[in-house]
Motif scaffolding. Structure first.
Motif, PDB file in Angstrom:
ATOM      1  N   LEU A 329       0.744  -0.789   0.288  1.00 50.55           N
ATOM      2  CA  LEU A 329      -0.160  -0.136   0.308  1.00 50.55           C
ATOM      3  C   LEU A 329       0.881   1.786   0.174  1.00 50.55           C
ATOM      4  O   LEU A 329       0.501   2.503  -0.667  1.00 50.55           O
ATOM      5  N   GLY A 330       2.141   0.741   0.479  1.00 50.27           N
ATOM      6  CA  GLY A 330       2.549   2.521   0.489  1.00 50.27           C
ATOM      7  C   GLY A 330       2.497   2.796   1.623  1.00 50.27           C
ATOM      8  O   GLY A 330       1.351   2.606   2.428  1.00 50.27           O
ATOM      9  N   SER A 331       3.366   3.956   1.456  1.00 53.34           N
ATOM     10  CA  SER A 331       3.271   5.081   2.721  1.00 53.34           C
ATOM     11  C   SER A 331       1.885   6.176   2.988  1.00 53.34           C
ATOM     12  O   SER A 331       1.853   7.247   2.206  1.00 53.34           O
ATOM     13  N   ARG A 332       1.118   5.717   3.441  1.00 58.07           N
ATOM     14  CA  ARG A 332      -0.318   6.456   3.049  1.00 58.07           C
ATOM     15  C   ARG A 332      -1.246   7.177   4.571  1.00 58.07           C
ATOM     16  O   ARG A 332      -2.133   7.514   4.587  1.00 58.07           O
ATOM     17  N   GLY A 333       0.370   7.435   5.263  1.00 56.22           N
ATOM     18  CA  GLY A 333      -0.666   8.487   6.125  1.00 56.22           C
ATOM     19  C   GLY A 333      -0.528   7.634   7.476  1.00 56.22           C
ATOM     20  O   GLY A 333       0.404   5.827   7.258  1.00 56.22           O
ATOM     21  N   VAL A 334      -0.796   8.370   8.770  1.00 54.27           N
ATOM     22  CA  VAL A 334      -0.456   7.510  10.046  1.00 54.27           C
ATOM     23  C   VAL A 334      -1.526   6.316  10.699  1.00 54.27           C
ATOM     24  O   VAL A 334      -1.650   5.652  11.090  1.00 54.27           O
ATOM     25  N   LEU A 335      -2.736   6.228   9.302  1.00 51.47           N
ATOM     26  CA  LEU A 335      -3.821   5.834   9.949  1.00 51.47           C
ATOM     27  C   LEU A 335      -3.466   4.306   9.687  1.00 51.47           C
ATOM     28  O   LEU A 335      -3.697   2.997  10.181  1.00 51.47           O
ATOM     29  N   ILE A 336      -2.931   3.796   8.177  1.00 53.91           N
ATOM     30  CA  ILE A 336      -3.167   2.860   7.800  1.00 53.91           C
ATOM     31  C   ILE A 336      -1.647   2.089   9.087  1.00 53.91           C
ATOM     32  O   ILE A 336      -1.289   1.084   9.481  1.00 53.91           O
ATOM     33  N   SER A 337      -0.364   2.909   8.697  1.00 57.39           N
ATOM     34  CA  SER A 337       0.513   2.638   9.529  1.00 57.39           C
ATOM     35  C   SER A 337       0.108   1.891  11.110  1.00 57.39           C
ATOM     36  O   SER A 337       1.170   1.067  11.780  1.00 57.39           O
ATOM     37  N   ALA A 338      -0.660   2.573  11.613  1.00 55.21           N
ATOM     38  CA  ALA A 338      -0.628   2.470  13.066  1.00 55.21           C
ATOM     39  C   ALA A 338      -1.451   1.702  13.097  1.00 55.21           C
ATOM     40  O   ALA A 338      -0.893   0.702  14.603  1.00 55.21           O
ATOM     41  N   ALA A 339      -2.724   0.931  11.908  1.00 53.91           N
ATOM     42  CA  ALA A 339      -3.826  -0.319  11.907  1.00 53.91           C
ATOM     43  C   ALA A 339      -2.671  -0.847  11.948  1.00 53.91           C
ATOM     44  O   ALA A 339      -3.320  -2.192  12.196  1.00 53.91           O
ATOM     45  N   VAL A 340      -2.071  -1.323  10.800  1.00 50.49           N
ATOM     46  CA  VAL A 340      -0.672  -2.651  10.497  1.00 50.49           C
ATOM     47  C   VAL A 340       0.163  -2.367  11.514  1.00 50.49           C
ATOM     48  O   VAL A 340      -0.179  -4.134  12.309  1.00 50.49           O
ATOM     49  N   ALA A 341       0.497  -1.589  12.578  1.00 47.94           N
ATOM     50  CA  ALA A 341       1.090  -2.156  13.439  1.00 47.94           C
ATOM     51  C   ALA A 341       0.589  -2.971  14.778  1.00 47.94           C
ATOM     52  O   ALA A 341       0.839  -3.478  15.966  1.00 47.94           O
ATOM     53  N   GLY A 342      -0.735  -1.957  15.102  1.00 49.89           N
ATOM     54  CA  GLY A 342      -1.960  -2.483  16.164  1.00 49.89           C
ATOM     55  C   GLY A 342      -1.906  -4.551  15.683  1.00 49.89           C
ATOM     56  O   GLY A 342      -2.094  -4.835  16.873  1.00 49.89           O
ATOM     57  N   PHE A 343      -1.474  -4.916  14.665  1.00 50.59           N
ATOM     58  CA  PHE A 343      -1.724  -6.330  14.730  1.00 50.59           C
ATOM     59  C   PHE A 343      -1.253  -6.533  16.069  1.00 50.59           C
ATOM     60  O   PHE A 343      -1.065  -7.838  16.267  1.00 50.59           O
ATOM     61  N   ALA A 344      -0.102  -6.624  16.137  1.00 44.50           N
ATOM     62  CA  ALA A 344       0.619  -7.043  16.669  1.00 44.50           C
ATOM     63  C   ALA A 344       1.300  -6.554  18.077  1.00 44.50           C
ATOM     64  O   ALA A 344       1.167  -7.369  18.856  1.00 44.50           O
ATOM     65  N   ASP A 345       0.948  -4.880  17.961  1.00 42.47           N
ATOM     66  CA  ASP A 345       1.111  -4.413  19.245  1.00 42.47           C
ATOM     67  C   ASP A 345      -0.538  -3.104  19.766  1.00 42.47           C
ATOM     68  O   ASP A 345       0.804  -2.203  18.318  1.00 42.47           O
ATOM     69  N   THR A 346      -0.884  -2.337  20.256  1.00 44.86           N
ATOM     70  CA  THR A 346      -1.615  -1.787  20.296  1.00 44.86           C
ATOM     71  C   THR A 346      -0.725  -0.511  20.904  1.00 44.86           C
ATOM     72  O   THR A 346      -0.810   0.751  20.767  1.00 44.86           O
ATOM     73  N   HIS A 347       0.111  -0.824  21.724  1.00 42.13           N
ATOM     74  CA  HIS A 347       0.668   0.189  22.974  1.00 42.13           C
ATOM     75  C   HIS A 347       1.350   0.563  22.151  1.00 42.13           C
ATOM     76  O   HIS A 347       2.011   1.837  22.128  1.00 42.13           O
ATOM     77  N   SER A 348       2.985  -0.135  21.357  1.00 43.33           N
ATOM     78  CA  SER A 348       3.613   0.650  20.499  1.00 43.33           C
ATOM     79  C   SER A 348       3.202   1.565  19.570  1.00 43.33           C
ATOM     80  O   SER A 348       3.755   2.475  18.968  1.00 43.33           O
ATOM     81  N   ALA A 374      -5.653   0.813  15.802  1.00 36.81           N
ATOM     82  CA  ALA A 374      -4.605  -0.350  17.312  1.00 36.81           C
ATOM     83  C   ALA A 374      -5.459  -1.233  17.781  1.00 36.81           C
ATOM     84  O   ALA A 374      -4.953  -2.551  17.171  1.00 36.81           O
ATOM     85  N   PHE A 375      -6.120  -0.306  18.155  1.00 40.85           N
ATOM     86  CA  PHE A 375      -6.646  -0.955  19.507  1.00 40.85           C
ATOM     87  C   PHE A 375      -8.091  -1.597  18.917  1.00 40.85           C
ATOM     88  O   PHE A 375      -7.781  -3.005  19.384  1.00 40.85           O
ATOM     89  N   SER A 376      -8.324  -1.475  17.756  1.00 35.60           N
ATOM     90  CA  SER A 376      -9.015  -2.493  16.996  1.00 35.60           C
ATOM     91  C   SER A 376      -8.681  -3.701  16.416  1.00 35.60           C
ATOM     92  O   SER A 376      -9.287  -4.595  16.432  1.00 35.60           O
ATOM     93  N   THR A 377      -7.431  -3.052  15.944  1.00 36.92           N
ATOM     94  CA  THR A 377      -6.706  -4.518  15.276  1.00 36.92           C
ATOM     95  C   THR A 377      -5.601  -5.659  15.858  1.00 36.92           C
ATOM     96  O   THR A 377      -6.324  -6.851  15.677  1.00 36.92           O
ATOM     97  N   ASN A 378      -5.520  -4.457  16.592  1.00 37.38           N
ATOM     98  CA  ASN A 378      -5.513  -5.948  18.484  1.00 37.38           C
ATOM     99  C   ASN A 378      -6.674  -5.852  18.672  1.00 37.38           C
ATOM    100  O   ASN A 378      -6.328  -8.356  18.998  1.00 37.38           O
ATOM    101  N   SER A 379      -7.804  -6.325  18.577  1.00 42.23           N
ATOM    102  CA  SER A 379      -8.605  -7.167  18.664  1.00 42.23           C
ATOM    103  C   SER A 379      -8.974  -8.718  18.031  1.00 42.23           C
ATOM    104  O   SER A 379      -9.141  -8.888  18.282  1.00 42.23           O
TER     105      SER A 379
END
Length: 417
Positions: A329-348, A374-379
């Motif tokens: 997807l490339g770097s499309r802003g903070v939203l995608i990056s946070a959502a993707v990172a949330g799968f592994a760790d919501t707090h980071s 990130a909270f939702s993807t971690n869920s």
């Protein structure tokens, strides 16, 4: 300067003497009386520890080795000439340890003093330790304890700490550390059941372990529910209470990073916390009423390596898929990056987003949606792990609580906005 050095060296020698007195006081109580009394008591231990300190302070390694050799020969002679009705070597080994701790106090006084306390506790707990190992613990539990010690103290330090493979997401040290964490959480739950009973022990251990990793806690409790179906209700309560810890920890880390972002996030986390506490309370009360649960021995093993490996493997796959999506997807802003990172760790992910707000690169109000993503993807990760480790029944009871917590977090954001 000389006075300062003298005072420092004198203090360290005093610590060495104190170490000997501490160990010797404990051994004096077990020395006995009459012709069969032990050879080493409080005076011997004090002198031996002080000798170790003096040898290190005066001559360094050469004098220390010579003095240690003398102490070892004296200990050997005392053992050969002593009472043969007690073939144990505890006191003799403790004398050598006292000497080495006295020497260590000249280099690392705090470490030496701390170790002296630990050694004294081990010496004083002789009967309790013997009873624990020979009577209270089963052979399987002892085997599992050794397995966990090997995984944490032998394997983990030897695993390379570097990123390898596609996208650089596979870190052997980080993955094996996850294995150790899940084993530790499962072991803590096992011990809690043995000590407090399943009705109280599992929910409390789930809440505490949630501050380490809620996802790992859910995986461990799922394995416990699968191994012992009678413990499913308290295991579900533990899993949901771990989500309470996630919410509390989210508030703490975001607040520590940027208070303005916490101010915007607060309504969402408040409602999420209410949902997690309420759902956990339902199963917590059901667990308290389930008197039969306390009559179930914790099934499975104290430390479940299979569950730990499944969890670590699942997280690795999620990291790989997330990295691939991010690359695609490339770097499309903070939203995608946070959502993707949330799968592994919501707090980071939350810390990273709040850090952008603290640096002025993002408005606090604009940080809420990426954090909640990130909270939702971690869920989602928690739900996958619940099904993978605990089966359909466990997942069916955990999922509503996880979904409700995430949903009310978004509702809180909508009401706050």
């Amino acid at each position: 300067m000389d006075g300062f050095a003298f005072d420092r060296e004198g203090l360290r020698l005093a610590i060495a003497l104190g170490i000997g007195l501490l160990l010797g006081a404990e051994r004096e109580r077990h020395k006995g009386e009459g012709p069969t009394r032990g050879a080493a008591g409080i005076r011997t231990f004090a002198l031996v520890a002080l000798a170790g300190g003096i040898a290190m302070a005066v001559g360094g390694g050469v004098v220390l080795a010579a003095a240690l050799g003398f102490v070892a020969l004296a200990v050997l002679a005392a053992y050969v000439l002593g009472d043969r009705t007690d073939p144990g070597l505890t006191t003799e080994v403790a004398v050598v340890v006292a000497f080495l701790l006295g020497a260590l106090a000249q280099r690392e006084p705090q470490l030496a003093a701390g170790l002296a306390v630990v050694v004294t506790i081990l010496l004083a707990a002789r009967e309790r330790l013997h009873q624990l190992v020979s009577r209270a613990l089963t052979e399987q539990e002892v085997h599992d304890g050794l397995l966990f010690a090997g995984a944490a103290l032998v394997v983990l330090p030897l695993v390379p700490d570097e990123r390898i493979g596609p996208y650089g997401v596979f870190n052997p040290f980080a993955i094996w550390r996850l294995v150790v964490i899940v084993m530790a959480i499962g072991g803590a739950g096992y011990v809690a059941v043995r000590l407090l009973g399943a009705r109280v022990g599992l929910p409390l251990s789930g809440l505490a372990a949630g501050f380490v990793s809620s996802s790992a806690t859910i995986a461990a409790m799922g394995a416990k529910a699968r191994a012992t179906p009678g413990l499913r209700t308290p295991a579900v309560a533990a899993a949901v209470f771990s989500t309470v810890a996630t919410v509390v920890q989210m508030v703490v880390v975001v607040g520590a990073t940027d208070r303005r972002t916490l101010g915007e996030l607060w309504p969402a986390m408040a409602l999420a916390g209410v949902a997690a506490v309420a759902y956990g309370a339902v199963f917590g009360l059901r667990a308290l009423r389930d008197e039969a649960a306390d009559h179930h021995e914790p099934g499975g093993r104290a430390f479940e390596p299979k569950t730990a490996v499944v969890f670590a493997s699942t997280v690795t796959v999620i990291l790989f898929v997330s990295a691939a999506l991010n690359d695609w997807l490339g770097s499309r802003g903070v939203l995608i990056s946070a959502a993707v990172a949330g799968f592994a760790d919501t707090h980071s992910a939350a810390i990273a987003v709040a850090g952008l707000a603290a640096a002025g690169r993002l408005e606090p109000a604009d940080a809420v949606v990426p954090i909640l993503s990130a909270f939702s993807t971690n869920s989602v990760t928690k739900m996958v792990l619940a099904a993978a480790t605990g089966g359909k029944g466990f997942a069916a009871e955990v999922w509503p609580g996880v979904i409700a917590t995430a949903a009310l977090a978004w509702a809180g954001w909508g009401l706050g906005g």
